[in-house]
Motif scaffolding. Structure first.
Motif, PDB file in Angstrom:
ATOM      1  N   LYS A   1      10.282 -42.193  38.243  1.00  0.00           N
ATOM      2  CA  LYS A   1       9.328 -42.944  39.083  1.00  0.00           C
ATOM      3  C   LYS A   1       8.717 -44.028  38.195  1.00  0.00           C
ATOM      4  O   LYS A   1       8.064 -43.737  37.199  1.00  0.00           O
TER       5      LYS A   1
ATOM      6  N   GLN B   1      14.191 -24.975  38.061  1.00  0.00           N
ATOM      7  CA  GLN B   1      13.011 -25.846  38.044  1.00  0.00           C
ATOM      8  C   GLN B   1      12.302 -25.813  36.689  1.00  0.00           C
ATOM      9  O   GLN B   1      11.117 -26.098  36.599  1.00  0.00           O
TER      10      GLN B   1
ATOM     11  N   GLY C   1       8.855 -25.697  38.128  1.00  0.00           N
ATOM     12  CA  GLY C   1       8.392 -26.897  38.817  1.00  0.00           C
ATOM     13  C   GLY C   1       6.925 -27.199  38.573  1.00  0.00           C
ATOM     14  O   GLY C   1       6.403 -28.189  39.081  1.00  0.00           O
ATOM     15  N   GLU C   2       6.245 -26.371  37.804  1.00  0.00           N
ATOM     16  CA  GLU C   2       4.818 -26.553  37.510  1.00  0.00           C
ATOM     17  C   GLU C   2       4.628 -26.674  36.002  1.00  0.00           C
ATOM     18  O   GLU C   2       5.463 -26.224  35.218  1.00  0.00           O
TER      19      GLU C   2
ATOM     20  N   LYS D   1       4.328 -35.788  39.713  1.00  0.00           N
ATOM     21  CA  LYS D   1       4.741 -34.885  40.805  1.00  0.00           C
ATOM     22  C   LYS D   1       5.840 -35.527  41.633  1.00  0.00           C
ATOM     23  O   LYS D   1       6.786 -34.856  42.057  1.00  0.00           O
ATOM     24  N   GLU D   2       5.762 -36.851  41.852  1.00  0.00           N
ATOM     25  CA  GLU D   2       6.801 -37.543  42.614  1.00  0.00           C
ATOM     26  C   GLU D   2       8.115 -37.562  41.842  1.00  0.00           C
ATOM     27  O   GLU D   2       9.192 -37.395  42.421  1.00  0.00           O
TER      28      GLU D   2
ATOM     29  N   ILE E   1       9.081 -35.231  39.772  1.00  0.00           N
ATOM     30  CA  ILE E   1       9.617 -33.866  39.893  1.00  0.00           C
ATOM     31  C   ILE E   1      10.296 -33.705  41.247  1.00  0.00           C
ATOM     32  O   ILE E   1      11.397 -33.152  41.348  1.00  0.00           O
ATOM     33  N   THR E   2       9.684 -34.216  42.311  1.00  0.00           N
ATOM     34  CA  THR E   2      10.283 -34.153  43.647  1.00  0.00           C
ATOM     35  C   THR E   2      11.614 -34.900  43.680  1.00  0.00           C
ATOM     36  O   THR E   2      12.598 -34.411  44.259  1.00  0.00           O
ATOM     37  N   LEU E   3      11.667 -36.070  43.060  1.00  0.00           N
ATOM     38  CA  LEU E   3      12.921 -36.841  43.004  1.00  0.00           C
ATOM     39  C   LEU E   3      14.011 -36.068  42.235  1.00  0.00           C
ATOM     40  O   LEU E   3      15.172 -36.060  42.642  1.00  0.00           O
TER      41      LEU E   3
ATOM     42  N   GLN F   1      14.211 -32.798  41.943  1.00  0.00           N
ATOM     43  CA  GLN F   1      14.611 -31.647  42.769  1.00  0.00           C
ATOM     44  C   GLN F   1      15.599 -32.063  43.847  1.00  0.00           C
ATOM     45  O   GLN F   1      16.453 -31.296  44.261  1.00  0.00           O
ATOM     46  N   GLN F   2      15.480 -33.292  44.317  1.00  0.00           N
ATOM     47  CA  GLN F   2      16.357 -33.785  45.377  1.00  0.00           C
ATOM     48  C   GLN F   2      17.695 -34.278  44.813  1.00  0.00           C
ATOM     49  O   GLN F   2      18.630 -34.499  45.572  1.00  0.00           O
TER      50      GLN F   2
END
Length: 166
Positions: free
Chosen positions: A98, A121, A145-146, A156-157, A159-161, A163-164
């Motif tokens: 990001k 994660q 993930g944490e 956090k964004e 990490i979301t990217l 994960q996807q």
């Protein structure tokens, strides 16, 4: 006894004829079996030619030994593949980046947050903050993930990217 000899003499022609007929049948059967045996021998010799072995038993034993070694090699490769797959799940192969402007109106989007995670994660997040005076890079560990450190919305964004990511 004379009567028995007379009876045999009367029937001798029939007995000799029956024996001759039986002999002819046995001769024909023997010739047919010999022909079948010759064909079988030719097929056997054609099958065994070029194998370098003398008989079928040795060939079958050699094939069994080869099959056993192939099975052992297959087991070894299966174990190696399982070990590789297990290691692969622990590698940080999923990446999410990001880019953003960390200081609002001043500057450009040279700051970034990059998450590197595995299938569980677990991994880390790198954040680089850029301004005119310099650049600062921070690393935070991730577990499930944490992180034990506070994560920014950009992190956090990222990490979301990650994960996807496939």
């Amino acid at each position: 006894m004379a009567e028995l000899n007379e009876l045999i003499l009367e029937q001798l022609l029939w007995i000799i004829g029956g024996m001759a007929l039986l002999l002819v049948i046995l001769l024909v059967t023997s010739i047919a079996q010999g022909a079948k045996l010759r064909k079988f021998k030719q097929k056997y010799e054609a099958m065994m030619s070029g194998t370098g072995v003398e008989d079928l038993e040795t060939l079958l034993i050699n094939l069994k030994i080869q099959m056993d070694s192939i099975e052992d090699e297959h087991k070894l490769q299966t174990n190696q593949l399982q070990a590789v797959m297990q290691k692969l799940t622990h590698m940080q192969g999923k990446v999410g980046v990001k880019r953003y402007n960390a200081y609002g109106e001043r500057g450009s989007d040279l700051s970034f947050s990059m998450a590197m995670i595995n299938d569980n994660q677990d991994g880390m997040i790198l954040t680089g903050l850029y301004n005119r005076d310099g650049s600062y890079v921070y690393a935070k560990p991730l577990k499930g993930g944490e992180s034990t450190y506070t994560l920014s919305p950009e992190e956090k964004e990222a990490i979301t990217l990650a994960q996807q990511a496939e």
